[in-house]
Scaffold this motif. Structure first.
Motif, short mmCIF file in Angstrom:
data_model
loop_
_atom_site.label_atom_id
_atom_site.label_comp_id
_atom_site.label_asym_id
_atom_site.label_seq_id
_atom_site.Cartn_x
_atom_site.Cartn_y
_atom_site.Cartn_z
N ARG A 171 0.82 -1.22 0.00
CA ARG A 171 0.00 0.00 0.00
C ARG A 171 0.85 1.27 0.00
N ASP A 172 1.93 1.26 0.80
CA ASP A 172 2.67 2.49 1.06
C ASP A 172 3.87 2.70 0.16
N VAL A 173 4.34 1.66 -0.51
CA VAL A 173 5.55 1.75 -1.33
C VAL A 173 5.34 1.20 -2.73
N GLY A 174 4.76 0.02 -2.80
CA GLY A 174 4.64 -0.66 -4.09
C GLY A 174 5.95 -1.37 -4.44
N ASP A 175 5.93 -2.10 -5.54
CA ASP A 175 7.12 -2.82 -5.97
C ASP A 175 8.24 -1.82 -6.29
N PHE A 176 9.40 -2.01 -5.69
CA PHE A 176 10.46 -1.01 -5.83
C PHE A 176 11.63 -1.55 -6.65
N VAL A 177 12.40 -0.63 -7.19
CA VAL A 177 13.47 -0.97 -8.13
C VAL A 177 14.69 -1.52 -7.40
N LEU A 178 15.25 -2.62 -7.95
CA LEU A 178 16.49 -3.19 -7.45
C LEU A 178 17.65 -2.95 -8.41
N LYS A 179 17.35 -2.88 -9.70
CA LYS A 179 18.38 -2.54 -10.69
C LYS A 179 17.78 -1.50 -11.61
N ARG A 180 18.47 -0.39 -11.74
CA ARG A 180 17.92 0.77 -12.42
C ARG A 180 18.07 0.67 -13.93
N ALA A 181 17.40 1.57 -14.61
CA ALA A 181 17.45 1.60 -16.08
C ALA A 181 18.85 1.91 -16.59
#
Length: 302
Positions: A161-171
């Protein structure tokens, strides 16, 4: 020596400022009072933010202030193979997925408490037609993450709810702070993390990653951040002054005061070694105020 392993992990985006000194003093004293190890890691995984020479400058400043660490400092830019292996393990368990979203595509998404995007799950079920993966995201658990902070008490966050799926390796191909920190702490055997409360919002994400990778979760203690007269956190972004020009004993004494340790006035003219000796004898994490912010002398502002 006990099994306690602590660490201090500054970002080399500029010289050390007083806010970082406060976090370092708290981390160091907690480790040494427990007869444990204290490690130093230079968190330069975000290479575009790293200033050439800043990491070495930070190490020299720590030495001048009387800090002594165990083993050689670790540099994150040398550890990308470990981060890739962790990402591969998460791929194998379907805990990560490729994401094609750009910043523009997410410009209208709601924001988390730390200002990051609450990811709406656009690519969670598969990439949209015609788009390729640019980054890799962690599938957060659909449940609350809880931990008890040694200073701030119980912390609870619903990541979905508060964050969502977050990035581990960036573009851009660089690994994100959350993954790098989790892997570095685990590989170093860190048992206790004492750091600024500005990083506490990251802790539930790190705990979720630790659980997904079957890694131990350290004990956490988040100390208050130092703010200037306007209430702005001392940081490199706020142009907080570097600590080079200040007497080391004064810096350590002022850090102790910010950490609620109440050093006696008699130490105001004491040698650095005597300040450290008092601090090591009297350190109490229970005395650290469970607040978000503390003020210090204006000399340390911009």
């Amino acid at each position: 020596m006990s099994n306690y392993v602590g660490r201090f992990a500054p970002t080399p985006s500029g010289p050390l400022h007083f806010g970082s000194v406060v976090a370092a003093v708290g981390s160091y004293l907690d480790a040494r009072r427990a007869d444990g190890q204290w490690l130093v890691r230079i968190d330069d995984v975000d290479l575009p933010r790293s200033v050439p020479g800043a990491g070495d400058d930070i190490l020299r400043t720590l030495e001048r202030l009387g800090f002594a660490w165990d083993g050689a400092p670790v540099w994150q830019h040398e550890r990308t193979t470990s981060y890739e292996a962790a990402l591969d393990a998460l791929r194998a368990s379907n805990r990560v997925y490729g994401c094609a979203c750009t910043r523009k595509m997410l410009s209208d998404a709601p924001r988390a408490a730390d200002g990051s995007v609450i990811y709406p799950g656009t690519c969670a079920a598969g990439l949209p037609a015609g788009l390729a993966a640019r980054a890799w995201r962690f599938r957060v658990p659909d449940q609350e993450v809880r931990f008890v902070d040694r200073i701030q008490g119980e912390v609870v966050e619903d990541l979905a709810r508060d964050v969502g799926d977050f990035v581990l390796k960036r573009a851009d191909g660089l690994f994100a702070y959350q993954l790098a920190t989790v892997i570095d702490d685990a590989d170093a055997g860190v048992t206790d993390v004492v750091r600024g409360i500005d990083l506490m919002l990251s802790t539930p994400r790190q705990v979720a990653l630790q659980r997904a990778l079957d890694l131990p979760t350290p004990r956490y203690a988040h100390v208050p951040v130092v703010v200037d007269a306007a209430g702005q956190k001392l940081s490199k972004q706020s142009l907080a002054r570097a600590v080079h020009a200040f007497p080391p004993a004064q810096l350590v004494l002022d850090a102790l005061s910010c950490l609620g340790q109440k050093p006696p006035a008699a130490l105001s003219d004491a040698a650095l070694e005597d300040v450290w000796q008092w601090a090591l004898t009297h350190w109490s994490i229970e005395a650290v105020p469970p607040v978000g912010e503390v003020h210090s002398r204006s000399d340390y502002d911009r």
